[in-house]
Design a protein around this motif. Structure first.
Motif, short mmCIF file in Angstrom:
data_model
loop_
_atom_site.label_atom_id
_atom_site.label_comp_id
_atom_site.label_asym_id
_atom_site.label_seq_id
_atom_site.Cartn_x
_atom_site.Cartn_y
_atom_site.Cartn_z
N ALA A 69 11.22 36.27 -29.91
CA ALA A 69 10.47 35.65 -28.82
C ALA A 69 11.29 35.61 -27.53
O ALA A 69 10.74 35.77 -26.44
CB ALA A 69 10.05 34.24 -29.22
N ASP A 70 12.58 35.40 -27.65
CA ASP A 70 13.42 35.26 -26.46
C ASP A 70 14.17 36.54 -26.12
O ASP A 70 15.07 36.51 -25.29
CB ASP A 70 14.43 34.13 -26.65
N ASP A 71 13.82 37.64 -26.76
CA ASP A 71 14.53 38.90 -26.49
C ASP A 71 14.16 39.41 -25.10
O ASP A 71 13.01 39.43 -24.69
CB ASP A 71 14.14 39.97 -27.51
N THR A 72 15.18 39.82 -24.41
CA THR A 72 14.99 40.47 -23.12
C THR A 72 15.98 41.63 -23.06
O THR A 72 17.07 41.55 -23.63
CB THR A 72 15.20 39.51 -21.94
N ILE A 73 15.60 42.69 -22.43
CA ILE A 73 16.48 43.85 -22.38
C ILE A 73 17.23 43.93 -21.04
O ILE A 73 17.93 44.89 -20.78
CB ILE A 73 15.71 45.16 -22.63
N TYR A 74 17.08 42.90 -20.25
CA TYR A 74 17.75 42.89 -18.95
C TYR A 74 19.00 42.04 -19.01
O TYR A 74 18.98 40.91 -19.48
CB TYR A 74 16.80 42.37 -17.87
N GLY A 75 20.10 42.58 -18.54
CA GLY A 75 21.36 41.84 -18.48
C GLY A 75 22.03 41.68 -19.83
O GLY A 75 22.80 40.75 -20.02
N VAL A 76 21.76 42.56 -20.77
CA VAL A 76 22.36 42.46 -22.10
C VAL A 76 23.47 43.49 -22.21
O VAL A 76 23.35 44.62 -21.74
CB VAL A 76 21.29 42.71 -23.19
N TRP B 77 19.81 47.07 -31.68
CA TRP B 77 20.40 47.04 -30.34
C TRP B 77 20.36 48.42 -29.69
O TRP B 77 20.13 48.54 -28.49
CB TRP B 77 21.83 46.52 -30.39
N LEU B 78 20.57 49.45 -30.48
CA LEU B 78 20.50 50.80 -29.94
C LEU B 78 19.08 51.13 -29.47
O LEU B 78 18.88 51.76 -28.43
CB LEU B 78 20.97 51.80 -30.99
N TYR B 79 18.10 50.68 -30.24
CA TYR B 79 16.70 50.89 -29.85
C TYR B 79 16.39 50.14 -28.56
O TYR B 79 15.75 50.69 -27.64
CB TYR B 79 15.78 50.42 -30.98
N LEU B 80 16.81 48.90 -28.45
CA LEU B 80 16.57 48.12 -27.23
C LEU B 80 17.29 48.75 -26.04
O LEU B 80 16.77 48.76 -24.91
CB LEU B 80 17.02 46.67 -27.42
N GLN B 81 18.48 49.32 -26.28
CA GLN B 81 19.19 50.00 -25.20
C GLN B 81 18.41 51.22 -24.75
O GLN B 81 18.34 51.52 -23.55
CB GLN B 81 20.58 50.41 -25.67
N THR B 82 17.79 51.90 -25.67
CA THR B 82 16.99 53.08 -25.33
C THR B 82 15.79 52.69 -24.49
O THR B 82 15.37 53.43 -23.59
CB THR B 82 16.54 53.79 -26.62
N LEU B 83 15.22 51.54 -24.77
CA LEU B 83 14.05 51.08 -24.00
C LEU B 83 14.41 50.71 -22.56
O LEU B 83 13.56 50.80 -21.68
CB LEU B 83 13.41 49.86 -24.68
N SER B 84 15.63 50.28 -22.36
CA SER B 84 15.99 49.82 -21.00
C SER B 84 16.24 50.94 -20.04
O SER B 84 16.34 52.06 -20.29
CB SER B 84 17.22 48.92 -21.07
#
Length: 136
Positions: A101-108, A129-136
């Protein structure tokens, strides 16, 4: 006088057609039987030799169907034995070990989080984390 090369000698052609040396189609002709028919014939020959009696094709066909059914049941049993959840419905939802719910891909700090997950051998989290990095 020069012989006419365009005239047909039907007797000679008929002689060639019936001569086995000129039967070139025999190498191209395929067996019209399918795999099941071939297997039935081989099993029939094997059982006839083994039992020293004549075995009917119908009996061999029923035997092959029965063996196929047993093989299918064996494979289904092995799948169920190793993964019974494929054959049942789950009423409960799978609980995630993290909160999305609190996941954000900005500033991580993705690199740091991936290194930390790999160091702790948490490969699932590292892939996340690798997937979220790919999304950013």
């Amino acid at each position: 006088m020069i012989p006419d090369t365009l005239s047909l000698n039907r007797q000679l052609i008929t002689q060639w057609q019936h001569d086995d040396r000129y039967d070139y189609d025999r190498e191209l002709a395929s067996d019209d039987r399918g795999v099941f028919s071939w297997l039935t014939e081989r099993l029939k020959e094997f059982l006839s030799d083994l039992l020293d009696t004549t075995v009917s094709s119908t009996a061999v066909t029923y035997l092959l169907i029965a063996l196929g059914g047993v093989a299918l049941l064996f494979v289904a049993w092995q799948v169920w034995k190793h993964n019974p959840s494929l054959f049942s419905r789950r009423s409960e939802k799978r609980v995630l070990d993290y909160d999305v719910a609190d996941d954000t891909i900005y500033g991580v700090d993705f690199e740091g989080n991936i290194r930390q997950a790999l160091a702790s051998a948490d490969y699932r989290q590292a892939v996340r984390w690798l997937y979220l990095q790919t999304l950013s």
